[in-house]
Enzyme design. Structure first.
Site, PDB file in Angstrom:
ATOM      1  N   GLU A  69       0.840  -1.196   0.000  1.00  0.00           N
ATOM      2  CA  GLU A  69       0.000   0.000   0.000  1.00  0.00           C
ATOM      3  C   GLU A  69       0.882   1.255   0.000  1.00  0.00           C
ATOM      4  OE1 GLU A  69      -3.930  -0.651   1.963  1.00  0.00           O
ATOM      5  OE2 GLU A  69      -3.356   1.169   3.017  1.00  0.00           O
ATOM      6  N   LYS A  81     -12.836   2.402  -2.433  1.00  0.00           N
ATOM      7  CA  LYS A  81     -13.944   2.709  -1.516  1.00  0.00           C
ATOM      8  C   LYS A  81     -15.049   3.458  -2.268  1.00  0.00           C
ATOM      9  CE  LYS A  81     -11.135   3.095   2.745  1.00  0.00           C
ATOM     10  NZ  LYS A  81     -10.633   3.935   3.838  1.00  0.00           N
ATOM     11  N   HIS A  96       6.609 -27.102   1.627  1.00  0.00           N
ATOM     12  CA  HIS A  96       5.805 -28.168   1.021  1.00  0.00           C
ATOM     13  C   HIS A  96       4.693 -27.565   0.174  1.00  0.00           C
ATOM     14  CE1 HIS A  96       7.944 -31.069   3.508  1.00  0.00           C
ATOM     15  NE2 HIS A  96       8.040 -30.015   4.307  1.00  0.00           N
TER      16      HIS A  96
HETATM   17  O1  PA5 Z   1      -3.216   2.151   5.644  1.00  0.00           O
HETATM   18  C1  PA5 Z   1      -4.281   2.680   5.357  1.00  0.00           C
HETATM   19  O2  PA5 Z   1      -4.422   3.908   5.366  1.00  0.00           O
HETATM   20  C2  PA5 Z   1      -5.507   1.855   5.022  1.00  0.00           C
HETATM   21  O3  PA5 Z   1      -5.221   0.521   4.804  1.00  0.00           O
HETATM   22  C3  PA5 Z   1      -6.514   1.962   6.159  1.00  0.00           C
HETATM   23  O4  PA5 Z   1      -5.937   1.474   7.340  1.00  0.00           O
HETATM   24  C4  PA5 Z   1      -7.808   1.182   5.862  1.00  0.00           C
HETATM   25  O5  PA5 Z   1      -8.354   1.568   4.626  1.00  0.00           O
HETATM   26  C5  PA5 Z   1      -8.832   1.412   6.957  1.00  0.00           C
HETATM   27  O6  PA5 Z   1      -9.100   2.773   7.076  1.00  0.00           O
HETATM   28  P1  PA5 Z   1      -9.800   3.367   8.342  1.00  0.00           P
HETATM   29  O7  PA5 Z   1      -8.947   3.079   9.536  1.00  0.00           O
HETATM   30  O8  PA5 Z   1      -9.933   4.823   8.061  1.00  0.00           O
HETATM   31  O9  PA5 Z   1     -11.143   2.672   8.479  1.00  0.00           O
END
Ligand code: PA5
Length: 533
Positions: A330, A461, A359
């Site tokens: 990410e 989203k 394995h």
């Molecule tokens: O690292 C990030 O920003 C994302 O993976 C968020 O953690 C994830 O989308 C969840 O977002 P939120 O904590 O706002 O619900």
């Protein structure tokens, strides 16, 4: 030695290379070996200048620069474990207060000073959160919780009805004694919100109050924060704007689960802080994060051309592969450079654990397509409760399997990094996480991308919410008219697509009797939709 002939030397060359490149820190008890990566001493010398810039950028970030320029945010996870380095006194005080608050809350729950509405102590936690709000807690609980210590955790990190149903029902015997923690930094992510609505409904249906057992971790004034406040939830912890989701594990997101399993928060923070100190070192050879980032850089030619296969030889670190997958992919998987050029960067991460995976896919790693490097993670100290049989413990075999796989891979010219921890505990886990956080930060500087935003996640989203809006529109159209084809529905709903309508109707038809869909499913154009009533 050229950048690609690391494996060609004789044993003596290999041994010298191993000794020359080995990083070790006594205080944490960590070794990092990049000698089996295709990165020569010349390469490391050549990358010194780009690293000068990268170190400067990291320094600025720690000093409070707007490092996430697209979102106009500071990036402050390094402050969380060392509040003194923040130049803003309010921030450093708020971090210290928050650590004390979380530790006290955890102690009060464990000691039964905070109880449910019937005066019973809490025994379980339902943790609702996704991505950065779910993976860190899952990793900490899975890897550090000792049998019989603290509360039992159940995680909901999805909106899969099967998963939600199974997890809520698994709590049934202890439902009255279950604390519910809802985590969402933005407070608006659909998954935790939907899961929370389901959990709430389930508690209510079974006769239990929600607000008196509900805890929120979120940004101040988010929708979740406002809800928790107006409904007088048991507690709210702040997740500051300057902490990114995937680097929030040293904030309330990670500290609360540690407190609820009876772990020492300060040890975890200390581990991260010790690693932060090591990874501020400007000499690449003495900076483990710089060594790691350099090895990634040369392995994938600065373009992520090789995947990272994470192989901790430990059951309790199984989730670490998933945790790193999010942290790395990410952060580094970006379409544009910071200059706005299309670069489509990334570093793919997958893995599970050794020796189990020997394995499964390790066969391909040794003999198949050479498009990866392995990251072995080894813990030296074995569990002493397991007896020696035939003078050997399972730990001896585990170590042998790791070494054997490492050697077998290099025999076939496959690259690997090995990280070794003398012991495993909250401190060394904190340091391991911090090592990867800094490596990701430095690598992002080398390839000039913003590691701290996630436009792809945001786009996902948005697209999902558009589909749900479209479903409502389809339902409205179908309330009014019968016998419509997919093409006709599409004409009636501006900006819709036939394919999305087909997907929605196919799902609806499997779950409701509301619509009668006639025609040939293999020929979507032939379908006609009628209201059943
Ligand atoms: O690292 C990030 O920003 C994302 O993976 C968020 O953690 C994830 O989308 C969840 O977002 P939120 O904590 O706002 O619900």
């Amino acid at each position: 030695m050229s950048s690609s002939d690391f494996y060609m030397g004789n044993n003596n060359d290999q041994w010298n290379r191993f000794c020359d490149l080995l990083f070790f820190d006594e205080e944490i008890g960590i070794w990092l070996d990049i000698s089996r990566m295709s990165c020569s001493k010349k390469d490391l010398d050549n990358i010194k200048d780009p690293f000068k810039k990268a170190f400067l950028a990291m320094q600025k970030l720690e000093d409070g620069a707007i490092a996430n320029q697209d979102e106009n945010r500071q990036v402050g996870h390094y402050w969380l474990r060392n509040p003194e380095i923040s130049k803003d006194l309010d921030i450093s005080n708020s971090i210290k207060d928050s650590i004390t608050d979380i530790a006290e809350f955890g102690n009060d729950i464990l000691a039964g000073r905070i109880q449910n509405e019937k005066g019973e102590s809490f025994t379980d936690v339902l943790w609702i959160g996704i991505g950065g709000s779910g993976l860190g807690p899952l990793l900490l609980v899975n890897s550090l919780q000792k049998t019989g210590s603290g509360l039992n955790f159940t995680f909901i990190d999805n909106v899969d009805p099967n998963g939600i149903n199974q997890k809520l029902n698994s709590l049934k015997d202890n439902l009255s004694k279950t604390l519910c923690v809802v985590v969402s930094k933005s407070g608006g992510t659909p998954e935790p919100q939907i899961a929370m609505d389901q959990a709430r409904y389930f508690f209510k249906k079974n006769g239990y109050n929600w607000s008196s057992r509900a805890v929120a971790i979120t940004m101040s004034d988010s929708a979740l924060d406002r809800k928790a406040l107006s409904e007088k939830w048991l507690k709210t912890f702040d997740l500051p704007d300057w902490v990114g989701g995937r680097t929030s594990v040293t904030g309330a997101v990670g500290l609360l689960p540690l407190a609820l399993i009876g772990e020492d928060l300060n040890k975890f923070l200390m581990g991260a802080s010790l690693m932060d100190k090591l990874t501020r070192e400007k000499d690449i050879y003495h900076n483990p994060a710089a060594l790691l980032a350099s090895s990634w850089f040369y392995a994938g030619k600065g373009k992520g051309l090789r995947d990272m296969v994470v192989l901790p030889y430990q059951d309790r670190l199984e989730v670490f592969s998933k945790y790193l997958q999010q942290l790395v992919m990410e952060s580094l998987g970006k379409q544009e450079s910071r200059l706005g050029e299309i670069v489509n960067q990334g570093l793919a991460v997958y893995g599970n654990k050794g020796s189990t995976d020997q394995h499964a896919y390790v066969q391909q790693l040794r003999d198949g397509i050479d498009n990866f490097f392995v990251t072995f993670i080894e813990i030296l100290e074995d569990n002493k409760n397991i007896p020696l049989i035939n003078k050997k413990s399972p730990g001896d075999y585990l170590s042998g399997f790791l070494q054997g796989t490492r050697l077998a891979l290099s025999e076939n010219k496959r690259q690997s990094v090995t990280i070794t921890l003398r012991v495993f505990n909250a401190l060394t886990l904190g340091s391991l996480i911090a090592l990867f956080e800094r490596s990701v930060g430095l690598y992002a500087e080398l390839i000039d991308i913003n590691a701290y935003h996630q436009p792809g996640v945001e786009a996902g989203k948005k697209a999902a919410s558009n589909i749900l809006v479209l479903q409502s529109k389809i339902e409205t159209v179908l309330e009014e008219r019968d016998g419509l084809s997919i093409q006709k529905i599409c004409e009636l709903i501006p900006d819709s697509s036939e394919e999305s309508i087909f997907f929605i109707l196919r799902h609806l038809s499997a779950n409701t009797n509301k619509y009668k869909i006639m025609g040939d499913w293999s020929n979507p154009r032939s379908l006609k939709i009628n209201n059943s009533n």
